[in-house]
Design a protein around this motif. Structure first.
Motif, PDB file in Angstrom:
ATOM      1  N   LYS A  62      54.958  65.719  47.696  1.00 33.10           N
ATOM      2  CA  LYS A  62      54.601  65.011  48.937  1.00 33.10           C
ATOM      3  C   LYS A  62      53.325  64.190  48.735  1.00 33.10           C
ATOM      4  O   LYS A  62      52.564  63.950  49.679  1.00 33.10           O
ATOM      5  CB  LYS A  62      54.374  66.024  50.077  1.00 33.10           C
ATOM      6  CG  LYS A  62      55.526  66.961  50.306  1.00 33.10           C
ATOM      7  CD  LYS A  62      56.741  66.227  50.836  1.00 33.10           C
ATOM      8  CE  LYS A  62      57.841  67.218  51.208  1.00 33.10           C
ATOM      9  NZ  LYS A  62      59.117  66.543  51.429  1.00 33.10           N
ATOM     10  N   GLY A  73      50.125  71.802  43.742  1.00 34.67           N
ATOM     11  CA  GLY A  73      50.201  70.394  43.335  1.00 34.67           C
ATOM     12  C   GLY A  73      48.962  69.631  43.751  1.00 34.67           C
ATOM     13  O   GLY A  73      48.434  68.807  43.003  1.00 34.67           O
ATOM     14  N   ASN A  74      48.464  69.935  44.936  1.00 40.46           N
ATOM     15  CA  ASN A  74      47.282  69.234  45.436  1.00 40.46           C
ATOM     16  C   ASN A  74      46.056  69.569  44.590  1.00 40.46           C
ATOM     17  O   ASN A  74      45.277  68.673  44.224  1.00 40.46           O
ATOM     18  CB  ASN A  74      47.063  69.606  46.905  1.00 40.46           C
ATOM     19  CG  ASN A  74      45.966  68.786  47.531  1.00 40.46           C
ATOM     20  OD1 ASN A  74      44.795  69.151  47.429  1.00 40.46           O
ATOM     21  ND2 ASN A  74      46.321  67.673  48.142  1.00 40.46           N
ATOM     22  N   GLY A  92      51.951  68.918  51.781  1.00 40.36           N
ATOM     23  CA  GLY A  92      52.213  69.128  50.364  1.00 40.36           C
ATOM     24  C   GLY A  92      51.984  70.574  49.967  1.00 40.36           C
ATOM     25  O   GLY A  92      51.902  71.476  50.808  1.00 40.36           O
ATOM     26  N   ARG A 125      55.639  70.098  45.416  1.00 41.61           N
ATOM     27  CA  ARG A 125      56.499  69.739  46.546  1.00 41.61           C
ATOM     28  C   ARG A 125      56.758  68.227  46.594  1.00 41.61           C
ATOM     29  O   ARG A 125      57.585  67.760  47.359  1.00 41.61           O
ATOM     30  CB  ARG A 125      55.913  70.238  47.865  1.00 41.61           C
ATOM     31  CG  ARG A 125      56.097  71.757  48.040  1.00 41.61           C
ATOM     32  CD  ARG A 125      55.360  72.303  49.256  1.00 41.61           C
ATOM     33  NE  ARG A 125      55.609  71.549  50.462  1.00 41.61           N
ATOM     34  CZ  ARG A 125      56.715  71.674  51.223  1.00 41.61           C
ATOM     35  NH1 ARG A 125      57.646  72.531  50.880  1.00 41.61           N
ATOM     36  NH2 ARG A 125      56.857  70.961  52.315  1.00 41.61           N
ATOM     37  N   ILE A 180      53.448  72.588  32.463  1.00 39.63           N
ATOM     38  CA  ILE A 180      54.031  72.728  33.796  1.00 39.63           C
ATOM     39  C   ILE A 180      53.492  74.018  34.386  1.00 39.63           C
ATOM     40  O   ILE A 180      53.744  75.110  33.851  1.00 39.63           O
ATOM     41  CB  ILE A 180      55.569  72.756  33.699  1.00 39.63           C
ATOM     42  CG1 ILE A 180      56.062  71.401  33.172  1.00 39.63           C
ATOM     43  CG2 ILE A 180      56.196  73.079  35.042  1.00 39.63           C
ATOM     44  CD1 ILE A 180      57.312  71.496  32.366  1.00 39.63           C
ATOM     45  N   VAL A 181      52.738  73.894  35.440  1.00 42.57           N
ATOM     46  CA  VAL A 181      52.074  75.059  36.016  1.00 42.57           C
ATOM     47  C   VAL A 181      53.063  75.813  36.902  1.00 42.57           C
ATOM     48  O   VAL A 181      53.643  75.232  37.826  1.00 42.57           O
ATOM     49  CB  VAL A 181      50.837  74.619  36.825  1.00 42.57           C
ATOM     50  CG1 VAL A 181      50.216  75.791  37.565  1.00 42.57           C
ATOM     51  CG2 VAL A 181      49.809  73.967  35.885  1.00 42.57           C
TER      52      VAL A 181
HETATM   53  P1  ADP Z   1      52.262  68.060  46.627  1.00 46.95           P
HETATM   54  O1  ADP Z   1      53.251  69.126  46.427  1.00 46.95           O
HETATM   55  O2  ADP Z   1      50.954  68.553  47.136  1.00 46.95           O
HETATM   56  O3  ADP Z   1      52.813  66.935  47.381  1.00 46.95           O
HETATM   57  P2  ADP Z   1      52.913  66.967  44.124  1.00 46.95           P
HETATM   58  O4  ADP Z   1      53.962  67.948  43.842  1.00 46.95           O
HETATM   59  O5  ADP Z   1      53.353  65.605  44.527  1.00 46.95           O
HETATM   60  O6  ADP Z   1      51.916  67.531  45.191  1.00 46.95           O
HETATM   61  O7  ADP Z   1      51.952  66.912  42.891  1.00 46.95           O
HETATM   62  C1  ADP Z   1      51.061  65.894  42.643  1.00 46.95           C
HETATM   63  C2  ADP Z   1      51.092  65.555  41.167  1.00 46.95           C
HETATM   64  O8  ADP Z   1      50.531  66.641  40.443  1.00 46.95           O
HETATM   65  C3  ADP Z   1      52.493  65.391  40.627  1.00 46.95           C
HETATM   66  O9  ADP Z   1      52.901  64.058  40.669  1.00 46.95           O
HETATM   67  C4  ADP Z   1      52.357  65.877  39.192  1.00 46.95           C
HETATM   68  O10 ADP Z   1      51.897  64.810  38.374  1.00 46.95           O
HETATM   69  C5  ADP Z   1      51.286  66.925  39.275  1.00 46.95           C
HETATM   70  N1  ADP Z   1      51.855  68.285  39.422  1.00 46.95           N
HETATM   71  C6  ADP Z   1      52.223  68.857  40.581  1.00 46.95           C
HETATM   72  N2  ADP Z   1      52.664  70.089  40.407  1.00 46.95           N
HETATM   73  C7  ADP Z   1      52.598  70.340  39.093  1.00 46.95           C
HETATM   74  C8  ADP Z   1      52.904  71.477  38.296  1.00 46.95           C
HETATM   75  N3  ADP Z   1      53.347  72.588  38.850  1.00 46.95           N
HETATM   76  N4  ADP Z   1      52.705  71.376  36.964  1.00 46.95           N
HETATM   77  C9  ADP Z   1      52.214  70.244  36.413  1.00 46.95           C
HETATM   78  N5  ADP Z   1      51.894  69.157  37.127  1.00 46.95           N
HETATM   79  C10 ADP Z   1      52.077  69.186  38.449  1.00 46.95           C
END
Ligand code: ADP
Length: 510
Positions: A78, A148-149, A144, A76, A215-216
Motif C-alpha cells: 500500500k 513494510g513501512n 499499509g 501489503r 525478503i523479511v
Molecule cells: P506497506 O505494506 O506498508 O504498504 P509495502 O509492502 O508497499 O508497504 O512495502 C514498501 C516497500 O518495502 C516495498 O515496495 C518493498 O520494496 C519493501 N518491502 C516491503 N516488505 C518487504 C519484505 N517483507 N521484505 C523485503 N522488502 C520489503
C-alpha cells in the motif's frame, strides 16, 4: 540478463504453494500495478504469488532462482506515492506477503514480532482487544503494513516515529532461499531477540531496509508504553517567511530532546486537499491565487504554515517540556498557539499522535478530481532556518513555474529537516501529467545543487535519486551492488530497488 520463462515458473509456483495463491490474469496484474503512476504500464508486474508461510516463501525463492524469474517482495503493497505494489522492473513477479499475519506481542517489554501481512489496523485492533497499554506509531495513511513501512523507512508522529530505528531483530529469507535471523535471533531460542539490537558482530537490520538483499518474513519492533500524558501546542504562522525563525526555534528543542517526536510544519493546502476538492475553491487553472489561499486559511482557521508539537511521558515531565517550548516561542510573532492536552483517563485522543491508525488523508488524491494520485519529492537538509527558507523559495518557484499547487512540509529530525514536496495530480489530465515528470526531475537537480539528497523515492525515480549520491563517482552504489552480487547471484530479488541492480542487468540503468 534475460528473464526466464514466466509461464513455466508460474506452474512451478502453483505446484509449491497452490494454484489459488498464484495470480496471473490481466486483472490480477492491474490489481498489483501502481495506481498512482503516471504510466502504470511501465512498471506492470508479470504476475503475483502469495505464500502463506516462511517455507512457502523459501520454496518460491528457490524456484525463482531455478527459472531466473525476478521477484518483487511486498508486505501489503500500500506504498502509494512510491509505487504501491508495483516493481521497478516490468514483468517481475510480485511476492505478496499479505497472508502472513502472525503477531507475537511481549507486553511487559513493549515489543512485537510481526509477520509482513500485519497492518497497522490489525496491530491496533489486537492491542485494543487485549487492553495492552502500548501505543503504535502510524504513518499518515495507515492502511499499509507495520513491517513494510519500517523496512521502507516510513515515519509517524510519536517519539517512535522513525520506524526503521525501532526495528529490533529480523527473520529474512536470503535470495538463495536460506533463512537467517539477525541480532540476538542468531542464537536459537534467545529471549533477547527483540530486546537487544546488535547481537554479536556486524548489525544487519538496517541492511535490509530500502534494499534488495533479502525478503523479511518477521520483523521485531519496539512499541511505546502508553504515556501518562500527551500535551502540546498547535502553532499557526502568518507568513511564508516565518518558516525561518520557527525552524531556528524548534530545531534546538528537537536536538536537546525536549521535543521527542518529529513535528511537521506544513502549508495551508495540507488541510484543504484532504477536506475539499479544488473545484470547490476555483475553476481557474495555474497555481492558486492569493484570494483562494486567503479563503482556505479563513475556512480552516489556519496560518500560511501550521505545526503541531507534542510532548509525551509522565505528566510532570510532559508539562515541564511544554513550559520550555512555550518559553522558546515567548515574544515571537506566532499567529496562534493553541494548547492541547490529553491525560490518561480522558476520552481517547483518537489521532496518529496517540498511535491511532487513520486512512482519511488518502482523500487528498482527489484534490483535482479524475483518477487522482500524488508523488512526493523529499530531500533532507540541515535544520537551519536560513537554509529552510532557501529551500522553500527554490521549490515554491518551481511549483509556480510548472503551474502546480504548492503542498509542502518540513519535518524535524533530531539533526535534520525533511522537506516533503507533494505533487497532487489527476492522471486523466495529460497536460498536467506532462508537467509532473519534468517538475520532479527539476526538483531533484535543484536540491542536488545544494548537495541535498532524497530519503525515499518512487520506483520510477530510484536510479535518478541513487545517481545523486555521487561521492567518488558513486562508490556507495558500487558497494551496494557488490553486496547484491554476493548475496543474489541470479539477481532475482527486487532488481533496481533503490538503484541497486544485479550483475547482468546494469545495462538496464537509465
Ligand atoms: P506497506 O505494506 O506498508 O504498504 P509495502 O509492502 O508497499 O508497504 O512495502 C514498501 C516497500 O518495502 C516495498 O515496495 C518493498 O520494496 C519493501 N518491502 C516491503 N516488505 C518487504 C519484505 N517483507 N521484505 C523485503 N522488502 C520489503
Amino acid at each position: 540478463m534475460k528473464t526466464g520463462d514466466l509461464s513455466a515458473a508460474l506452474k512451478a509456483f502453483q505446484g509449491a504453494i497452490g494454484a489459488d495463491n498464484v495470480f496471473a490474469t490481466d486483472l490480477d496484474r492491474v490489481a498489483y500495478s501502481d495506481h498512482y503512476s503516471p504510466d502504470e504500464n511501465k512498471h506492470m508486474p508479470g504476475a503475483a504469488v502469495a505464500p502463506g508461510t516462511v517455507e512457502g516463501v523459501q520454496a518460491v525463492v528457490r524456484l525463482a532462482n531455478e527459472h531466473k524469474v525476478p521477484l518483487w517482495p511486498i508486505s501489503r503493497g500500500k506504498n502509494f506515492g512510491y509505487g504501491g505494489a508495483a516493481p521497478v522492473l516490468k514483468g517481475s513477479v510480485v511476492l505478496d506477503l499479505t497472508r502472513m499475519k502472525k503477531i507475537e506481542l511481549d507486553p511487559d517489554n513493549g515489543t512485537v514480532l510481526v509477520e509482513p501481512g500485519v497492518g497497522f489496523f490489525d496491530l491496533y485492533d489486537h492491542l485494543q482487544k487485549n487492553r495492552i497499554p502500548l501505543w503504535l506509531s502510524v504513518p499518515g495513511n495507515s492502511w499499509g503494513s507495520v513491517a513494510g513501512n519500517a523496512l521502507d523507512r516510513g515515519v509517524g508522529y510519536t517519539p517512535y516515529g522513525d520506524h526503521s530505528a525501532q526495528i529490533c531483530g529480523l527473520e529474512v529469507v536470503l535470495p538463495t532461499g536460506a533463512l537467517v535471523r539477525t541480532g540476538m535471533g542468531a542464537m536459537k531460542d534467545s529471549p533477547n531477540w527483540q530486546l537487544y539490537r546488535n547481537g554479536f558482530g556486524p548489525g544487519w537490520d538496517q541492511m535490509f531496509c530500502q534494499s534488495n538483499f533479502g525478503i523479511v518474513t518477521k520483523l521485531g519492533l519496539w512499541l511505546m508504553p502508553e504515556p501518562e500524558a500527551l500535551l502540546g501546542y498547535d502553532f499557526e504562522f502568518d507568513k511564508p517567511e516565518d518558516l525561518g525563525w520557527a525552524v531556528d526555534t524548534l530545531a534546538p528543542l528537537r536536538r536537546e530532546g525536549v521535543i521527542r517526536q518529529a513535528p511537521s510544519m506544513g502549508n495551508w493546502l495540507r488541510s484543504a486537499a484532504v477536506m475539499t476538492t479544488r473545484n470547490q475553491w476555483t475553476q481557474a487553472k495555474g497555481p492558486l491565487g492569493e484570494d483562494v489561499v486567503t479563503a482556505i486559511r479563513k475556512r480552516f482557521n489556519i496560518g500560511w504554515w501550521s505545526v503541531q508539537v507534542r510532548t509525551y511521558g509522565h505528566l510532570d515531565i510532559a508539562e515541564a517540556s511544554l513550559k520550555v517550548i512555550a518559553k522558546a516561542f515567548g515574544g515571537k510573532p506566532v499567529l496562534a498557539m493553541k494548547p492541547v492536552r490529553w491525560v490518561r483517563g480522558d476520552a481517547p485522543e483518537g489521532s496518529p499522535f496517540s498511535g491511532v491508525p487513520v486512512s482519511f488523508p488518502l482523500a487528498n488524491a482527489n484534490w483535482h478530481g479524475g483518477r487522482g494520485g500524488h508523488i512526493g519529492y523529499s530531500p533532507v537538509l540541515p535544520a537551519k532556518g536560513d537554509l529552510a527558507m532557501e529551500q522553500f523559495r527554490h521549490t515554491y518557484a518551481l511549483y509556480q513555474k510548472y503551474g502546480m499547487d504548492y503542498h509542502a512540509s518540513f519535518a524535524f529530525g533530531e539533526r535534520s529537516l525533511t522537506n516533503v514536496n507533494q505533487l497532487l495530480f489527476d492522471r486523466d489530465n495529460p497536460d498536467m501529467m506532462g508537467r509532473v515528470d519534468a517538475m520532479f526531475r527539476e526538483l531533484v537537480s535543484d536540491a542536488r545543487g545544494r548537495r541535498y539528497g532524497e530519503y525515499r523515492t518512487h520506483i520510477e525515480y530510484m536510479d535518478l535519486v541513487a545517481s545523486t549520491y555521487d561521492f567518488e563517482n558513486g562508490a556507495l552504489r558500487r558497494l551496494n551492488q557488490a553486496v547484491k552480487d554476493a548475496l543474489d547471484p541470479n539477481g532475482i530479488v527486487a532488481p533496481g530497488k533503490s538503484g541497486i541492480w544485479p550483475a547482468g542487468r546494469r545495462g538496464d540503468l537509465k
